[in-house]
Design an enzyme around this catalytic site. Structure first.
Site, mmCIF file in Angstrom:
data_model
loop_
_atom_site.group_PDB
_atom_site.id
_atom_site.type_symbol
_atom_site.label_atom_id
_atom_site.label_comp_id
_atom_site.label_asym_id
_atom_site.label_seq_id
_atom_site.Cartn_x
_atom_site.Cartn_y
_atom_site.Cartn_z
ATOM 1 N N CYS A 38 0.946 -1.130 -0.150
ATOM 2 C CA CYS A 38 0.066 -0.078 -0.152
ATOM 3 C C CYS A 38 0.968 1.404 0.040
ATOM 4 C CB CYS A 38 -0.775 0.002 1.266
ATOM 5 S SG CYS A 38 -1.796 1.569 1.441
ATOM 6 N N CYS A 97 -0.371 4.104 2.594
ATOM 7 C CA CYS A 97 -0.496 3.940 4.079
ATOM 8 C C CYS A 97 -0.317 2.309 4.488
ATOM 9 C CB CYS A 97 -1.720 4.410 4.675
ATOM 10 S SG CYS A 97 -3.266 4.224 3.775
ATOM 11 N N SER A 98 -1.393 1.652 4.794
ATOM 12 C CA SER A 98 -1.194 0.333 5.336
ATOM 13 C C SER A 98 -2.314 -0.503 4.932
ATOM 14 C CB SER A 98 -0.852 0.325 6.984
ATOM 15 O OG SER A 98 -2.157 0.954 7.345
ATOM 16 N N CYS A 99 -2.893 -0.433 3.889
ATOM 17 C CA CYS A 99 -3.956 -1.297 3.481
ATOM 18 C C CYS A 99 -3.665 -2.855 3.247
ATOM 19 C CB CYS A 99 -4.643 -0.790 2.441
ATOM 20 S SG CYS A 99 -5.257 1.182 2.606
HETATM 21 FE FE FE Z 1 -3.368 2.062 3.052
#
Ligand code: FE
Length: 203
Positions: A109, A112-114
């Site tokens: 991602c 961010c951190s998906c």
């Molecule tokens: Fe994300």
């Protein structure tokens, strides 16, 4: 600020700015009647209950059952339901991508951190790091090499950028020499990192 999962943290240690902000947002949403603390807690519990073993179970089934694999690749949510893995309707779309002898998939991602938390639980810290998020795109083979996987040059590497609406899980290639293994034994071979795509199980 009464959500129970937050109160636990308050007793441990001072909250970070980010944690404080999320508590404030949650309190505001609750105040406006958009969600309840119970609903938040239910989602937290659901995600906390998921681990890479869930994803591994799915991969092993796909390896031994070609029809299941076809359903998994075309409609992951309903195929997962067959294994008793509920993906709530209000969570992001999940796509399972298959590694083949020609194509290897790597998930990131960049924003961010998906992450496919519904199948792997919480992401590792490195997945959220700026280094991974940038280098997975600019130098995917270099990243994989650091995880110990060097792919032949003729395999194409596709980098899949997750979003708030779309999550990916990699279906790794089944390792050679595993023909006689049971579904359970196969599942034990499947690592979290192989389902992110930073490693390969097939050498
Ligand atoms: Fe994300």
């Amino acid at each position: 600020m009464t959500a129970t999962h937050v109160v636990d943290h308050i007793h441990d240690q001072p909250m970070s700015e980010v944690a404080l902000r999320s508590v404030a947002i949650e309190a505001l949403l609750a105040e406006k009647g958009l969600l309840t603390a119970d609903e938040v807690q239910r989602q937290v519990d659901l995600m906390d209950g998921r681990t890479p073993a869930d994803g591994a179970r799915v991969v092993a089934r796909a390896w031994i059952d070609p029809d299941f694999k076809a359903r998994l690749l075309s409609d992951a949510r309903s195929a997962l339901g067959e294994l008793g893995i509920e993906i709530p309707a209000d969570t992001p779309h999940l796509t399972v991508v298959e590694n083949t002898e020609d194509v290897h998939n790597l998930v990131v991602c960049t924003l961010c951190s998906c992450y496919p938390r519904m199948l792997l639980g919480r992401p590792p810290d490195w997945y959220k790091s700026l280094a991974y998020r940038s280098r997975a795109v600019s130098d995917p083979r270099g990243v994989m090499a650091e995880f110990g996987t060097v792919l032949p040059a003729d395999i194409r590497v596709d980098v899949l950028d997750s979003t708030a609406d779309m999550r990916y899980l990699v279906l790794p290639r089944r390792p050679e020499g595993t023909e006689g293994m049971s579904e359970e034994e196969l599942a034990a071979l499947v690592t979290r990192d192989s389902m992110i795509g930073v490693t390969s199980l097939s050498g």
